[in-house]
Design an enzyme around this catalytic site. Sequence first.
Site, PDB file in Angstrom:
ATOM      1  N   CYS A   1     -15.649   0.416  -0.653  1.00  0.00           N
ATOM      2  CA  CYS A   1     -16.394   1.409   0.606  1.00  0.00           C
ATOM      3  C   CYS A   1     -16.277   2.584  -0.001  1.00  0.00           C
ATOM      4  O   CYS A   1     -17.249   3.354   0.201  1.00  0.00           O
ATOM      5  CB  CYS A   1     -15.780   1.319   1.996  1.00  0.00           C
TER       6      CYS A   1
ATOM      7  N   HIS B   1     -11.225   3.482   5.780  1.00  0.00           N
ATOM      8  CA  HIS B   1     -12.402   3.047   5.524  1.00  0.00           C
ATOM      9  C   HIS B   1     -13.580   4.314   5.462  1.00  0.00           C
ATOM     10  O   HIS B   1     -13.387   5.527   6.261  1.00  0.00           O
ATOM     11  CB  HIS B   1     -12.912   2.192   6.733  1.00  0.00           C
TER      12      HIS B   1
END
Length: 1294
Positions: free
Chosen positions: A50, A305
């Site tokens: 990510c 994330h």
Amino acid sequence: MFGNLFEEEEEEEGFASTSSRGRVAKGGEEPPPPRGRSNLCGIKNQGGTCYLNSLLQTLLFTPEFREELFSLGPEELGCLEDKEKPGAKVRVIPLELQRLFSSLLMVDQQCASTANLTDSFGWNSSEGTNQHDVQELNRILFSALEHSLVGTTGSTFIHRLYHGTIVNSIVCKECGNVSQRQEDFLDLTVCVCGVSSLEDALWNMFVEEELFEGNNLYRCAQCDRLVTAAKSAKLRKLPLFMTMSLLRFSFDFAKCERYKETGRYSFPFTINLQPFCEQTDGEDSDYSYELFSVIIHKGGCYGGHYHVYIRDIDQLGHWEPPEEDCKPKTQKKVKEEFKKEVCEPKVQEDDPLSVLTAIIAQEPSKSVLLDQLGQKLMDKIGSSWSKKFRKHYGPIGKFLQSHNDVFMLVSNGTRVALKANPPSPVTESPGSAEQTTNSDPSTPSDPGADEQQPKPEQEQGSHWFDLNDSTVTSIRESDIEKQFQGKESAYMLFYRKTQLHRPSEALNNPQYKVPLHLIQMAQEENIKLQQMREEFEATNNTVELRLHLAPSYRLENGALQPISREQNGSTTLSFDRRKTVGDLRLAIYQMQELWEGDMALTVAKSLPAGLHLYNTVTDDSVSLYSAGIHTNSDLFVWNGREVCGATILTGAEWEPVLLTVVRPFLGEDELPEVEDAVECKEGRGGFENGGPGLKREARGFAGAVTLGEVKVALGEPKESLLCQEHKGGKRGEHGAGEGGGASGWRLFPPDDMQRTLKELSLKDGDALLVLEPQSFDSSMFTLNGDVVTVTTPSDCRWLQVEFQPQGGGGEGEKEEERRKIKVPATGNMLLGEVKQRAIEELQLQEQPPGAQYCLRQVDCTGKLLPPVCEELSVRDAGVRLMTTLTLCPGSAPKASQLFLHFSVGTAPSAGMEMDIIVENTCTVKECLKSMLDAVGLDGTCWHLRRLDWCEEVGEPLMDEDASLSELKISNGDSLVVTEGQLPPKGFLKISVWLYLHPSNNSMETDFNHTDNGHTEEQMLEAVTAGETESHPPPLCAGNMAELRSVGQVEISDEATLEDLKTQVLTLPALQDVCVPTTAFMRVWQLEERRLARILRGQQLTLRKLKLTSGTDLCVQQLLKEEDLGPKDVLLNIKMGVPGERCYYPPEELVWDASRDSSPRSLRTCLAAHYSLSPDSLLLAKHQPDKHTWEEISNWSQQVSKKKKKKKAESLLGAPFHLKDGDTVGIKNLLIDNNRDFVTVEDEQGQQRLREQAEQRRKGGQAANSDGVGPQKKTGPTKSRKPEVALSINVGVFR
């Protein structure tokens, strides 16, 4: 980066194949879904990429970067097709980046893959799952691009776009001399800790001055002496794009651990950097920047994330206001109330199937993203799947798989939908699916719908989007302010100069300045994707239907049965579910050219009683999909009224129930000849023969008929009685089946004659006993109240014996060789007699003389069980009458023998194991010898092992002299003959070290003869607390001690600590050590080269002391006997020297904490040792890892309000946790006013800790290798994956 919702389950492909089971062969894998309503493409997460996705999207939406990259043609970069050719100069990284950018701009797919790009980086498959820092990637990627573009026209484009300079100045306050040093940067790292905004951080960096004064003076080169000076920094050259990394990850020097700054930290959408620049005489626009990208980090400092908020400068996407912003508040409330009252029917929150179905059905797209299903479930019922349903239903992924008749995966496995109401493949993407609320794929959208519900017009200008891996959603500028603080907050800021304007032809034009060959490649990919979607759509909408034609059926037993037994009466038809019922009717007419009259299509279902009809499809204009006809549906084709002249009752209330009708049967003369195998079957479904008893017959009846109508249908007179099998009579029934016994039946009262079968809860397989009043004259039937007892004579039972010549029933065995006969048997008959009768009836006496046979049962899988003992009766052997036994070649065991399976070397496989019969009193050794003789092996290097629960080789049989019965080895068990000597039972291999202290000269002298016999690897320095003293102290966990290896001992875990000490003294290296008895020896257990605990309890076994093989122990010679109790604590005590910051030589003290472990008890013990008053002593525990002292005071803990009882004050618990070897400092307050326990050595240690922490903060790695400094904080911590350095491999192009 948090992983997939189903990462604990099987691969998604497995679920997808399960969900599509029953369809016609699919045309390959499901194509990727098209772009959503935003018209922007996401990037697929490889498991932990990510951070890469967020940075790539930022670079893509930096038009100047994108166009500079596209300006490089194949003549400079080469071609990817030539990268494997020797000598070819192919710049793979920029080429793959070009292809990725062109795919993101022009290919119609929901998300693109970065697999080819990461392959060009030289990353392996594991790199895709490792978490890295996005700022680190930004610098490494720019460096890799610069190296890849050496020698091309684009070699300096990174420098042109992102390069800036800072000038650091130091001004002498005495002479005014200015010393300057220039630094280059591609991004700025700004502080977060202690400041509240980006402007404050920049002010501290470039406006505030740092003064060198007092003890921190500056040496001026012109004055040639230490002077007062001021240091400052300024921005000298500003880049076109200013990248700022927020230093949110910091280090806590007190706790020695990293943490994330989550406090509020604001940043402006436009910023003027003029106050921070060296030259300030330019135009304001020269210093003005506007924000266009914010990379956000969600999580902590060890993982999380990344996603990114991006402003669409070229207006490539389609921005729509978020749903909650589209309508006024009053309209929102009305909508919410309408949703609650109308759209959300009452959901059974304890039924996960109902909850998940409701969640998916209420979505506009009729599908839900897999990674959002768990959150939507929590929003729906206020609890997570793990807390609410996992215990009873397992993981959510397996629950969806087990209900593949309800759920299906769509959109290439990224979304889950309902099978009964799936989204159209054309509109499966989140965007396009939400554009229509019509769930029927064949029904066109209402042209007037757009007028009734006008879409909000897209506001002019560039807008913000949230690009979260494969998901792209519209956001407002106000959403960015929510990322000022919290665990999910801004991490990198990207600004661009306001002077940079985009040409009008670049707006809404994704092909702007994209090379022609990349445009053609994207167009070809779009054509290929469109073809794949069309093929998949046609295949995905094809269902298989089973057509049952009325001429092939008849009404029998309350249900439809095929007339012909050879043909099942059904025809398979593949049909497009988007077509209408009328189209299906026409297709069936064409198939059945001879059909005359009306044609009705009725949904049917196969039940145990036969085929039953439900609802008839009458509307020819609706699609099969809307009519609820799905794959594997049964359709009955008839005239809608009758079948073969019989009227058919349809609907769920007329579902037939298959009952077992039981009647008395008193002789063979009454046995009817039955040819129909459905009406009468042997065993459960037919009549029993062989003398008086009961006969059974399977009959079907409509569930809505009454019990009285059932009696009439059976042709019984009115005075006949009907009985239901008594639910509590299972034991009696079981007894009846074993050769004599009784079974109970409940008599239906007269009122039940008017109740239907469904009202009586009768279901398929239930038994119904029909009796006439005169039946009670027989001894078989007795009536007691409403309970009828059926007593069957024991001499009317039988056993079926099947002969298998080879014993295994192989596939090639001829049917005539597998003969079956029935042998009359009773529960008291010996199995040997049953075998003899079977041999006689099968005429096996003529077989070769000496041939032996045995009887074996068969389990439900067809596997032969061990032979039954022929000395036992049928009942004692547990054999049920009216079952089948197999007659096989071989011997049967006696009552005192065991029948065992065995194999040599490995776990037995099917058909490869051998059998043996042994006495159950024989020993393991005798059994092993018999097995070795049976296979022709000899020798003593063998032992026996059991099979574990998963049929693999398990634990050995350790006691060779124990009998098989003592080891609970039973009939039919499998053993494995394993090569090798039997491993010793319970023996431990322990490494022993000897403690040597410089002060113990005698012991060192005794050990001199072994000094030359040990290498440096055999010596270690046990620095358990890092202390250094001027006087050598006695041994304890806090002192420096030299340990020397003296060897290893092998000893049973049942041996005592005294036995261990005795065996240690027999080691050659300790022969000259003088120890009168074992009580003069102390044994320490080492943990990570530290003296951890003293082993105490001379008569305790090593098992109770929890010693395991491989443990390291240290022995210490004592000058007096020692026998520590379980609560005795060996402390190292030091009395402070009055008026000085040091201590007298330490001493050992044994503190008895068995009765009282409070501070007062320890103070009393120390006062007695030093002959002082307890109130005059001040105590503190030394913390060697931190070089600090923790004062021990008579604290009073808070009294619990509930218990009204003072909690126990124990030094053995928190916060001190006193244990063997801890150091306790003592101050005599009568003569020493200094209450500070810290010594000069402690201060030096603290200084070392600060220096090492500073080095780590600056990125220095030296502190990790010198081994000096604080040990890592002990205690239970969550294991983390090792941090791996990020790198990108680049070829040489110079």
